[in-house]
Design a protein around this motif. Structure first.
Motif, PDB file in Angstrom:
ATOM      1  N   ALA A 240       0.835  -1.204   0.000  1.00 37.13           N
ATOM      2  CA  ALA A 240       0.000   0.000   0.000  1.00 37.13           C
ATOM      3  C   ALA A 240       0.868   1.253   0.000  1.00 37.13           C
ATOM      4  CB  ALA A 240      -0.924  -0.012   1.218  1.00 37.13           C
ATOM      5  N   ALA A 241       1.947   1.232   0.776  1.00 35.19           N
ATOM      6  CA  ALA A 241       2.855   2.380   0.813  1.00 35.19           C
ATOM      7  C   ALA A 241       3.521   2.585  -0.545  1.00 35.19           C
ATOM      8  CB  ALA A 241       3.910   2.172   1.898  1.00 35.19           C
ATOM      9  N   TRP A 242       3.933   1.502  -1.202  1.00 36.56           N
ATOM     10  CA  TRP A 242       4.597   1.619  -2.505  1.00 36.56           C
ATOM     11  C   TRP A 242       3.625   2.162  -3.545  1.00 36.56           C
ATOM     12  CZ3 TRP A 242       4.137  -0.088  -7.496  1.00 36.56           C
ATOM     13  CH2 TRP A 242       5.260   0.065  -8.312  1.00 36.56           C
ATOM     14  N   LEU A 243       2.387   1.649  -3.562  1.00 34.56           N
ATOM     15  CA  LEU A 243       1.398   2.109  -4.538  1.00 34.56           C
ATOM     16  C   LEU A 243       1.056   3.579  -4.335  1.00 34.56           C
ATOM     17  CD1 LEU A 243      -0.966  -1.001  -4.529  1.00 34.56           C
ATOM     18  CD2 LEU A 243       0.464  -0.239  -6.434  1.00 34.56           C
ATOM     19  N   ALA A 244       0.960   3.996  -3.069  1.00 34.87           N
ATOM     20  CA  ALA A 244       0.681   5.398  -2.789  1.00 34.87           C
ATOM     21  C   ALA A 244       1.837   6.282  -3.222  1.00 34.87           C
ATOM     22  CB  ALA A 244       0.392   5.581  -1.301  1.00 34.87           C
ATOM     23  N   TRP A 245       3.063   5.830  -2.973  1.00 38.94           N
ATOM     24  CA  TRP A 245       4.248   6.596  -3.354  1.00 38.94           C
ATOM     25  C   TRP A 245       4.338   6.762  -4.865  1.00 38.94           C
ATOM     26  CZ3 TRP A 245       9.159   4.218  -5.158  1.00 38.94           C
ATOM     27  CH2 TRP A 245      10.138   5.181  -5.393  1.00 38.94           C
ATOM     28  N   ARG A 246       4.016   5.692  -5.606  1.00 36.86           N
ATOM     29  CA  ARG A 246       4.084   5.742  -7.068  1.00 36.86           C
ATOM     30  C   ARG A 246       2.808   6.289  -7.703  1.00 36.86           C
ATOM     31  NH1 ARG A 246       8.375   3.011  -9.417  1.00 36.86           N
ATOM     32  NH2 ARG A 246       7.620   4.164 -11.242  1.00 36.86           N
ATOM     33  N   ARG A 247       1.789   6.549  -6.883  1.00 33.18           N
ATOM     34  CA  ARG A 247       0.493   7.011  -7.382  1.00 33.18           C
ATOM     35  C   ARG A 247      -0.010   6.104  -8.508  1.00 33.18           C
ATOM     36  NH1 ARG A 247       1.359  13.638  -7.547  1.00 33.18           N
ATOM     37  NH2 ARG A 247       1.850  13.876  -5.317  1.00 33.18           N
ATOM     38  N   ALA A 248       0.080   4.808  -8.238  1.00 28.83           N
ATOM     39  CA  ALA A 248      -0.283   3.814  -9.241  1.00 28.83           C
ATOM     40  C   ALA A 248      -1.788   3.814  -9.490  1.00 28.83           C
ATOM     41  CB  ALA A 248       0.160   2.422  -8.774  1.00 28.83           C
ATOM     42  N   PRO A 249      -2.204   3.673 -10.734  1.00 29.65           N
ATOM     43  CA  PRO A 249      -3.640   3.615 -11.030  1.00 29.65           C
ATOM     44  C   PRO A 249      -4.233   2.288 -10.581  1.00 29.65           C
ATOM     45  CG  PRO A 249      -2.371   3.177 -13.011  1.00 29.65           C
ATOM     46  CD  PRO A 249      -1.371   3.566 -11.952  1.00 29.65           C
ATOM     47  N   LEU A 250      -5.544   2.254 -10.426  1.00 30.09           N
ATOM     48  CA  LEU A 250      -6.222   1.012 -10.091  1.00 30.09           C
ATOM     49  C   LEU A 250      -6.040   0.003 -11.226  1.00 30.09           C
ATOM     50  CD1 LEU A 250      -9.576   2.390  -8.635  1.00 30.09           C
ATOM     51  CD2 LEU A 250      -7.724   1.291  -7.355  1.00 30.09           C
ATOM     52  N   PRO A 251      -5.959  -1.276 -10.909  1.00 31.51           N
ATOM     53  CA  PRO A 251      -5.812  -2.274 -11.979  1.00 31.51           C
ATOM     54  C   PRO A 251      -7.075  -2.348 -12.824  1.00 31.51           C
ATOM     55  CG  PRO A 251      -6.214  -3.355  -9.878  1.00 31.51           C
ATOM     56  CD  PRO A 251      -6.012  -1.904  -9.576  1.00 31.51           C
ATOM     57  N   PRO A 252      -6.951  -2.661 -14.120  1.00 31.12           N
ATOM     58  CA  PRO A 252      -8.147  -2.814 -14.959  1.00 31.12           C
ATOM     59  C   PRO A 252      -8.986  -4.002 -14.490  1.00 31.12           C
ATOM     60  CG  PRO A 252      -6.181  -3.544 -16.128  1.00 31.12           C
ATOM     61  CD  PRO A 252      -5.704  -2.886 -14.875  1.00 31.12           C
TER      62      PRO A 252
END
Length: 286
Positions: free
Chosen positions: A43-55
């Protein structure tokens, strides 16, 4: 191939550190807890990278990764490591490359050649023969849990490797961890209720094993592993797993003090030769 090898090197210490963890902690707590610790990191990595939601069409593959690599394999191996030596369990994981290639082929996305299958069968026969040799010609009851764990991991590896070509390996494992977390959290709280005193008695060694399988086996290793499969293909890069049992044997000796015998080294050399030959075999990719 080098990225895949880095992932395998990290994964190779999973069984020794799992055995260290379950020596003082409950196996189900180790299996569920490691996934939840990794989910927090994800969760921390996804927030840091501002990753989009998966399709939405990626959800079935993410569910396979979650079920196989995040829930099934850790749970079954934690149970098995209560009774099996890490060195014995490690050689059973040697059939994982064949299982991964089979899952990739059954998924219809890769078509390994006959020579590739021959090398996979030969390498798998070597490690299974080694396991039977070490156990006196018969398999223990916990071996069934290890084989089931291998099948589940193979399905997760194949699905994750294909999905990594679209999303990137980091996002695949991170979203799979978050997908599994809502199921695992209530199970962990229910199972661990009233076990606080036992956990405090587990000792630093058990918690060190738990820390490794949570941070490295469940999180960092997949960054290398899925990236490697995305670049080189599931079936071909999966061949690198053939050396994992023998890296695990070395780890079992260093971490747990289990004996490393000369026949271990002989089988390791034979498997490495098979991996080299397997790399040269044709694998058709879309």
């Amino acid at each position: 191939m080098l990225l895949g090898l880095a992932g395998v090197a990290i994964f190779s210490l999973t069984l020794p550190f799992t055995r260290m963890a379950v020596a003082g902690l409950d196996p189900l707590f180790v299996a569920l807890g490691r996934a939840l610790v990794a989910a927090v990191l994800a969760a921390a990595w996804l927030a840091w990278r501002r990753a989009p939601l998966p399709p939405r069409d990626a959800l079935p593959a993410l569910a396979l990764v979650a079920g196989g690599c995040i829930i099934g394999f850790p749970w079954l191996t934690s149970i098995a490591m209560r009774t099996l030596p890490a060195a014995h369990g490690a050689v059973l994981v040697g059939v994982l490359p064949l299982a991964t290639a089979a899952c990739a082929a059954l998924g219809g996305h890769e078509r390994p050649s006959g020579g590739f299958w021959a090398m996979s069968l030969l390498g798998s026969a070597l490690v299974v023969g080694f396991a039977l040799r070490q156990s006196g010609g018969s398999l223990q009851a916990a071996d069934l849990a290890m084989f089931a764990a291998v099948l589940l991991a193979a399905a997760g590896y194949a699905a994750g490797g294909r999905l990594a070509q679209r999303m990137g390996g980091q996002q695949v494992i991170c979203w799979a961890l978050l997908l599994a977390a809502p199921l695992l959290l209530p199970l962990l709280l229910w199972h661990s209720w009233g076990q606080a005193e036992a956990m405090l008695r587990a000792g630093a060694r058990a918690w060190a094993g738990f820390a490794y399988v949570s941070v490295f086996s469940m999180f960092i290793g997949f960054f290398f592993w899925y990236r490697g499969m995305a670049l080189g293909g599931v079936a071909r890069v999966g061949q690198v797993q053939l050396v994992q049992p023998f890296l695990s044997l070395l780890g079992a000796g260093l971490v747990l003090g289990e004996t490393l015998e000369w026949d271990n080294l002989f089988f390791a050399l034979a498997v490495i030769i098979v991996v080299g030959l397997g790399r040269k075999m044709q694998v058709k990719r879309p």
